[in-house]
Design a protein around this motif. Structure first.
Motif, mmCIF file in Angstrom:
data_model
loop_
_atom_site.group_PDB
_atom_site.id
_atom_site.type_symbol
_atom_site.label_atom_id
_atom_site.label_comp_id
_atom_site.label_asym_id
_atom_site.label_seq_id
_atom_site.Cartn_x
_atom_site.Cartn_y
_atom_site.Cartn_z
ATOM 1 N N LEU A 84 0.602 -1.239 0.087
ATOM 2 C CA LEU A 84 -0.175 0.112 -0.106
ATOM 3 C C LEU A 84 1.001 1.237 0.040
ATOM 4 O O LEU A 84 0.513 2.204 -0.663
ATOM 5 N N TYR A 85 2.083 1.357 0.616
ATOM 6 C CA TYR A 85 2.898 2.430 0.712
ATOM 7 C C TYR A 85 3.314 2.673 -0.709
ATOM 8 O O TYR A 85 3.480 3.658 -1.092
ATOM 9 N N VAL A 86 3.853 1.605 -1.487
ATOM 10 C CA VAL A 86 4.187 1.712 -2.825
ATOM 11 C C VAL A 86 3.195 2.216 -3.733
ATOM 12 O O VAL A 86 3.416 3.194 -4.490
ATOM 13 N N ILE A 87 1.909 1.740 -3.499
ATOM 14 C CA ILE A 87 0.839 2.287 -4.255
ATOM 15 C C ILE A 87 0.573 3.797 -4.028
ATOM 16 O O ILE A 87 0.456 4.612 -4.975
ATOM 17 N N PHE A 160 -17.931 2.898 1.148
ATOM 18 C CA PHE A 160 -18.654 4.211 0.608
ATOM 19 C C PHE A 160 -18.565 5.038 1.961
ATOM 20 O O PHE A 160 -18.469 6.260 1.825
ATOM 21 N N PHE A 161 -19.255 4.444 2.834
ATOM 22 C CA PHE A 161 -19.203 5.298 4.207
ATOM 23 C C PHE A 161 -17.930 5.552 4.891
ATOM 24 O O PHE A 161 -17.616 6.736 5.388
ATOM 25 N N TYR A 162 -16.930 4.808 4.638
ATOM 26 C CA TYR A 162 -15.552 5.185 4.703
ATOM 27 C C TYR A 162 -14.964 6.027 4.255
ATOM 28 O O TYR A 162 -14.250 7.028 4.746
ATOM 29 N N ILE A 163 -15.148 6.115 2.957
ATOM 30 C CA ILE A 163 -14.899 7.283 2.084
ATOM 31 C C ILE A 163 -15.518 8.437 2.619
ATOM 32 O O ILE A 163 -14.961 9.721 2.756
ATOM 33 N N ALA A 164 -16.919 8.416 2.627
ATOM 34 C CA ALA A 164 -17.951 9.455 2.813
ATOM 35 C C ALA A 164 -17.546 10.396 4.017
ATOM 36 O O ALA A 164 -17.594 11.729 4.285
ATOM 37 N N ILE A 165 -16.992 9.725 5.011
ATOM 38 C CA ILE A 165 -16.807 10.485 6.394
ATOM 39 C C ILE A 165 -15.587 11.495 6.359
ATOM 40 O O ILE A 165 -15.288 12.332 7.162
ATOM 41 N N HIS A 166 -14.836 11.158 5.196
ATOM 42 C CA HIS A 166 -13.818 12.196 5.028
ATOM 43 C C HIS A 166 -14.250 13.339 4.043
ATOM 44 O O HIS A 166 -13.282 14.252 3.780
ATOM 45 N N ILE A 167 -15.405 13.562 3.692
ATOM 46 C CA ILE A 167 -15.835 14.645 2.745
ATOM 47 C C ILE A 167 -15.771 15.785 3.496
ATOM 48 O O ILE A 167 -15.505 16.673 2.938
ATOM 49 N N PRO A 168 -16.093 16.054 4.870
ATOM 50 C CA PRO A 168 -15.886 17.472 5.449
ATOM 51 C C PRO A 168 -14.579 17.966 5.292
ATOM 52 O O PRO A 168 -14.314 19.081 5.551
ATOM 53 N N SER A 169 -13.484 17.241 5.172
ATOM 54 C CA SER A 169 -12.270 18.069 4.823
ATOM 55 C C SER A 169 -12.024 18.496 3.538
ATOM 56 O O SER A 169 -11.280 19.530 3.543
ATOM 57 N N MET A 170 -12.930 18.290 2.735
ATOM 58 C CA MET A 170 -12.955 19.274 1.501
ATOM 59 C C MET A 170 -11.633 19.155 0.721
ATOM 60 O O MET A 170 -11.044 19.999 0.146
ATOM 61 N N ASN A 171 -11.026 17.889 0.945
ATOM 62 C CA ASN A 171 -9.737 17.613 0.447
ATOM 63 C C ASN A 171 -9.863 16.587 -0.635
ATOM 64 O O ASN A 171 -10.008 15.443 -0.158
ATOM 65 N N LEU A 172 -9.729 16.650 -1.994
ATOM 66 C CA LEU A 172 -9.721 15.743 -2.732
ATOM 67 C C LEU A 172 -8.558 14.585 -2.701
ATOM 68 O O LEU A 172 -8.705 13.603 -2.994
ATOM 69 N N ILE A 183 -10.536 0.360 -0.059
ATOM 70 C CA ILE A 183 -10.919 -0.513 -0.983
ATOM 71 C C ILE A 183 -9.944 -1.448 -0.718
ATOM 72 O O ILE A 183 -10.089 -3.004 -0.545
ATOM 73 N N PHE A 184 -8.280 -1.173 -0.434
ATOM 74 C CA PHE A 184 -7.452 -2.347 -0.097
ATOM 75 C C PHE A 184 -7.782 -3.076 0.982
ATOM 76 O O PHE A 184 -7.717 -4.143 0.931
ATOM 77 N N TRP A 185 -7.980 -2.517 2.152
ATOM 78 C CA TRP A 185 -8.211 -3.171 3.086
ATOM 79 C C TRP A 185 -9.607 -3.923 3.317
ATOM 80 O O TRP A 185 -9.614 -4.949 3.948
ATOM 81 N N GLY A 186 -10.469 -3.359 2.637
ATOM 82 C CA GLY A 186 -11.816 -3.876 2.472
ATOM 83 C C GLY A 186 -11.836 -5.433 2.003
ATOM 84 O O GLY A 186 -12.448 -6.365 2.425
ATOM 85 N N LEU A 187 -11.187 -5.168 0.720
ATOM 86 C CA LEU A 187 -10.797 -6.337 -0.133
ATOM 87 C C LEU A 187 -9.854 -7.505 0.816
ATOM 88 O O LEU A 187 -10.092 -8.685 0.749
#
Length: 216
Positions: A84-87, A160-172, A183-187
């Motif tokens: 994951l670090y290489v990715i 989806f929810f794991y990603i969504a909680i980061h939306i308030p950061s407004m940082n793409l 996705i990596f850890w979920g798979l």
């Protein structure tokens, strides 16, 4: 085929899981959107309660495995952290070329490092933050949703929810990072059927990318 371990609904039912996700959403909103909040002072107790304490209470077999299996999970987790670090290293080089996802957004991700010493941050990432996030989002939320909706749909909703909680950061850049890591850890969790590799991978990767070998 999904591991039999991942077919059971949680103690307390799925409603309790949704309540916990709502609590996590509120906490992460405060982390990213409320000025003056100490990031480390809030996320450490939150992940301790939701993940380290909460997940094993909901799924009491969370840590069940033989010593030999834990050794395998340790190896898989270390390999996963490196992969994951290489990715992310490659991704960081690409992001630097995109104007609206460039160096400034990466610097914003690392801005919270000013709130505590590097040694303290590394220690908190190793425990409870990294393991706590993994226990909560994968060993509790993803497991519950996979049992209810099936492996792929449950994985997709939890991610989806794991990603969504980061939306308030407004940082793409942070959102993209959450998507790739989630996705990596979920798979990984779905494939192995145990949280062990994810615990190791998440903790080591967090400390490496944020303190030991930062990308920005």
């Amino acid at each position: 085929m999904m591991s039999p371990r991942l077919n059971s609904l949680p103690h307390g039912g799925l409603r309790f899981t949704w309540v916990a996700v709502g609590v996590a959403a509120v906490i992460w909103y405060f982390l990213f959107a409320v000025p003056g909040v100490n990031f480390w002072g809030l996320i450490a107790p939150a992940t301790l309660v939701l993940g380290v304490i909460g997940a094993p209470l909901v799924y009491r077999d969370t840590f069940t495995a033989s010593g030999k299996e834990w050794l395998r999970y340790l190896g898989l987790g270390m390999a996963g952290a490196v992969a994951l670090y290489v990715i992310f290293w490659v991704g960081n080089e690409v992001v630097a070329l995109i104007p609206f996802m460039g160096e400034q957004q990466v610097e914003n991700v690392y801005a919270t490092k000013a709130q505590a010493s590097p040694n303290l941050i590394a220690a908190l990432l190793l425990f409870p933050i990294g393991p706590g996030e993994e226990l909560f989002w994968r060993a509790w939320v993803q497991r519950a949703l996979m049992a209810k909706y099936g492996p792929w749909k449950g994985f997709a909703i939890a991610t989806f929810f794991y990603i969504a909680i980061h939306i308030p950061s407004m940082n793409l850049t942070l959102l993209a990072a959450a998507a790739v890591a989630g996705i990596f850890w979920g798979l990984l969790y779905m494939k192995v059927g145990h949280i062990g590799p994810g615990l190791v991978s998440h903790a080591l990767w967090d400390a490496a990318v944020f303190v030991w070998f930062p990308l920005g």
